[in-house]
Every structure is written in C-alpha cells, then in structure tokens.
Scaffold this active site. Structure first.
Site, PDB file in Angstrom:
ATOM      1  CD  GLU A   7      -2.916   0.858   2.505  1.00  0.00           C
ATOM      2  OE1 GLU A   7      -3.276   0.063   2.849  1.00  0.00           O
ATOM      3  OE2 GLU A   7      -3.385   2.207   2.802  1.00  0.00           O
ATOM      4  CE  LYS A  43      -6.341  -1.716   5.394  1.00  0.00           C
ATOM      5  NZ  LYS A  43      -5.285  -0.664   4.812  1.00  0.00           N
ATOM      6  CG  ASP A 101       1.405 -17.122  12.104  1.00  0.00           C
ATOM      7  OD1 ASP A 101       0.531 -16.241  11.222  1.00  0.00           O
ATOM      8  OD2 ASP A 101       1.034 -18.141  12.427  1.00  0.00           O
ATOM      9  CG  HIS A 143      -3.481   8.374   0.162  1.00  0.00           C
ATOM     10  ND1 HIS A 143      -4.621   7.249   0.222  1.00  0.00           N
ATOM     11  CD2 HIS A 143      -2.638   7.941   1.131  1.00  0.00           C
ATOM     12  CE1 HIS A 143      -4.291   6.669   1.449  1.00  0.00           C
ATOM     13  NE2 HIS A 143      -3.391   6.990   1.821  1.00  0.00           N
TER      14      HIS A 143
HETATM   15  C1  MEV Z   1      -6.054   3.116   5.130  1.00  0.00           C
HETATM   16  O1  MEV Z   1      -5.113   2.272   4.670  1.00  0.00           O
HETATM   17  C2  MEV Z   1      -5.927   3.292   6.730  1.00  0.00           C
HETATM   18  C3  MEV Z   1      -6.710   4.323   7.138  1.00  0.00           C
HETATM   19  O2  MEV Z   1      -8.226   4.256   6.931  1.00  0.00           O
HETATM   20  C4  MEV Z   1      -6.923   4.173   8.611  1.00  0.00           C
HETATM   21  C5  MEV Z   1      -7.674   4.874   9.386  1.00  0.00           C
HETATM   22  O3  MEV Z   1      -8.908   5.119   8.943  1.00  0.00           O
HETATM   23  O4  MEV Z   1      -7.269   5.295  10.531  1.00  0.00           O
HETATM   24  C6  MEV Z   1      -6.364   5.690   6.845  1.00  0.00           C
END
Ligand code: MEV
Length: 432
Positions: free
Chosen positions: A84, A271, A287, A385
């Site tokens: 990513e 995430k 792992d 981004h």
């Molecule tokens: C993107 O890979 C991760 C985010 O969505 C995390 C978040 O929203 O805190 C930017």
C-alpha cells in the site's frame, strides 16, 4: 560500520541502487545480502519448496524502510513489506515528530504463550479441576520433558490455569474443563513447541481428570505476552501553516472518541494500526494471521470492539498516545531461519530479543495510527495519497528523479493527476 542513525534525510530521493549502497555501508552487508536486496525476491523456489507443500512460485512484496524511529533512546531502521502506497511515508513522518518529542517509550511482558487442552466427559468437573491443580507440577514437568531444548534455554511450561465452561443443562456436549498451559517461549513465537507440549500431556491429563481430552492447541489470544508503546507530543510539534497544534490535538481526540463509540470506525482505526504492524511482522518472517487474530480479539476483550490505541491530552496540553496488544512473535524458529530476507530484516532492526522486536512493532503501529488520525482530522488522507500517487503517475509517463517530482508537484497543484497530464508536462520539461 558507521554509527547508526535512523534519520537519513533525503533517503527517498536517492536512486534505489544508492539506497542499497548506503544500507550496505551502515550495516556492513555481505555481497549475498546486497544481492538478495537488489533482486526481486530473495527466496528461491527451492527454499519455497521446503517451506510449503505444492509450491509453484513466489509472491513478492516491496520492502521499504520506516525511518526516524527513536525507541527507548535507541535508533531503529524498520524494514516493512507492504503493497500500500503511503504506509511507509506516513510511519516515517509520524516517527519524525515523535522523535522530536523525545521518542517512543515501550515495554512488554515476558514471552508467555497459552497452550489449551479441552477436557470433556468428566463425572465431576469441580473434582477434576481440584485433582489437576493438585498434580499440576507433574503435568508441567512432562510438558517440559517433551520440549527439552526450550526448557534448557530457561523457557518451557511454567504454570497452568483452569476454567470450567458451558452448562450441561443447555446442550449435552457443552460442559468442559479448559486447561491453559502457560509456556515461556523466550525468543521463539513457539507455535510448534506449544502444540507438542499440549499434545504430550494429554494422556496424563485424561488420567488425572478421568475425562476425555479433545482439542490440544495454542491460543492466538496471547494476552500474557503483551507489548506496549507510548508517545507524548507537545502541541508545538504539531503546528503547521494551516493548523495550530492545539487544533490538531482536538481533532485527534475527536477521532479517538469516534473509534471508541463506533465499532465501524474502530475497525478502520485498527486497520490503520495494522498497516504499520503487519509489514514488520511479514518482513521478519513472522505469522501475521496470528498477530491479526490476536489483535482483534484483544480489541474486543471487554465484549465491545474498541480501538487498539488510546489518545488523550495530559494536564500540560500534550497529546499522549498509547498502544497495547498481544505480540506472539519470534526472532528464531519457523520460516524466520529459512527466509533470507527475514534474516536481513532482523539485521536492520538490530533487535536482540523477541520482546524488543515486539516493542518496536508496537511503536510502528502507534506511529501509523498517529499519522492517520492527524491526516484524517485535518486535511483528510487524500492529499498525502495524491502526492504519492502523482509521483507514480509521473514515472508511468516516463519521468524519473527530480523531473518526476516536479511533474508530480505540478499535477497536484493543478489538481489534475493523470497520465496524459504527466506526459504533457514531461514533454514540456524535457524540451527546456
Ligand atoms: C488506510 O489503509 C488506513 C486508514 O483508513 C486508517 C484510518 O482510517 O485510521 C487511513
């Protein structure tokens, strides 16, 4: 070998070959390590064949370096394997701010893992529990005899805990005694040793409990092997042209509240944390499914799915961030010893123990989350981004080096990030 600093200004601007040259200098890399880094995947098909069944190929991921990490006053260059864009840039820029704030402070528990034994069909479960507790030293000794190497390194089974779960009146097979064997795996993740141990004591447990043992397997909820990281950031370090530090902190606190209140947000929040954690887990040959499973179960340990990080303001108005999660990882054993890249990654990291690696990984998770929270609660993440995306669009159009950077900046300025635009600008700059 030159003195290690994780501050390498302009590293991202260097051509790839120069970056590897620099690393070779910093880490005294031997020619085969330089070759592994320069190739498109250091694992050979032959090695892959030894790792898994039916091997037919190798899947590669880019490896980048998280820079600027200062953790407990020690410098860390953090290799990360991730597809990513912007993950590594975000981690490094957060680490830079936190470094200026004094760096991360981390700590961790001993490497205690849990091996589970499910005991069924006991006439009297309470009596079975009492008997197992009375003879627990016999069970622990037998477990340690099945893994003598781990025991001789000072690890091995240390204790056990018992719970009686379920209720016969609700469902005929649902009452059971669960024994959690607590095993210190030292610098290994320990999955194989744990499974060998719980399988090795099953017969003895059946005799003592007068019941039937069904499952014998480790638990991925390694909540006795937690690692933690913390950062304290003054608002001055968060001042920018568009925002005052205090505003940034308020935004981050609002984002934290959102994640606390709403599992839909907490999932995305976590995430983002795992965006930092998984790439280090992967590159060190650990792992990542186990870490993912443990992290999310730990996030839900209260019965409500919560954020893995916590951001608050202290009495002096500083932003205080904390993270805590299970860290069932190793620096020896499993594919770590087999994968040449994992060995190079550990060399870069310079960690001496699995606990130290777990603490570094926690710091990266906290940095990653900080970056996301800061961006989301101010400009939004698309700005950053887009800048990175624009560069890859410029490269697709044929540009490289500083010209690609200029084209990228211009496209972002004109809010027109497309290959056609990049080609137009490339032709313009090339004709100058
Ligand atoms: C993107 O890979 C991760 C985010 O969505 C995390 C978040 O929203 O805190 C930017």
């Amino acid at each position: 070998m030159i003195k290690l600093s994780s501050r390498i200004p302009g590293f991202y601007k260097l051509p790839q070959a120069k970056r590897i040259e620099k690393l070779a200098e910093i880490f005294d890399l031997i020619p085969s390590e330089v070759k592994d880094l320069s190739s498109q995947g250091s694992l050979t098909l032959d090695q892959a064949d030894k790792m898994i069944e039916n091997a037919v190929g190798i899947y590669s991921l880019p490896i980048g370096l998280g820079l600027n990490f200062l953790i407990n006053n020690k410098e860390y260059i953090v290799p990360m394997a991730v597809e990513e864009p912007s993950v590594i840039a975000a981690a490094s820029s957060a680490a830079k701010i936190i470094r200026d704030a004094g760096g991360f402070i981390t700590d961790s528990d001993e490497s205690i893992m849990i091996g589970q034994i499910q005991v069924l069909n006991c006439q009297d479960f309470e009596l079975a529990k009492t008997k197992v507790l009375q003879r627990k030293n016999e069970i622990i000794d037998l477990a340690n005899r099945t893994e003598p190497k781990m025991f001789s390194r000072g690890g091995g089974a240390k204790d056990l805990e018992i719970r009686i779960l379920g209720d016969e009146s609700e469902y005929p097979y649902c009452k059971m005694m669960i024994i959690n064997l607590l095993i210190d795996t030292k610098d290994a993740m320990g999955a194989n040793a744990i499974n060998t141990m719980v399988e090795g004591v099953a017969g003895l447990v059946e005799d003592i409990a007068e019941g039937k043992v069904c499952l014998k397997i480790l638990s991925n909820l390694a909540d006795k092997r937690l690692a933690r990281a913390k950062a304290v950031i003054s608002p001055r370090l968060l001042d920018s042209d568009n925002y005052k530090g205090e505003e940034v902190i308020e935004g981050i606190l609002q984002a934290q509240a959102f994640a606390y209140l709403d599992p839909y947000r907490a999932t995305t929040h976590n995430k983002g944390v795992m965006n930092g954690i998984d790439p280090v887990i992967i590159v060190t040959g650990n792992d990542w499914r186990s870490i993912e499973a443990g992290a999310h179960a730990y996030a839900a340990r209260t019965g409500k799915y919560l954020p893995l990080t916590d951001w608050r303001k202290d009495d002096q108005g500083n932003l205080v961030g904390k993270i805590e999660l299970p860290m069932a990882i190793g620096i020896v054993g499993g594919s770590i010893n087999l994968h040449p890249m994992a060995q190079i990654a550990l060399k870069f990291l310079g960690v001496k123990t699995a606990r130290e690696l777990g603490e570094v990984i926690c710091a990266v998770g906290l940095a990653q989350n900080f970056s996301a929270m800061k961006a989301l609660s101010t400009d939004g993440i698309q700005k950053g981004h887009m800048a990175l995306h624009a560069r890859s669009v410029a490269v697709t159009a044929g540009a490289s080096g500083e010209v690609a950077n200029m084209i990228a900046r211009e496209m972002v300025k004109q809010r027109d990030v497309k290959v056609d635009k990049a080609k137009e600008l490339f032709a313009l700059y090339s004709s100058k």
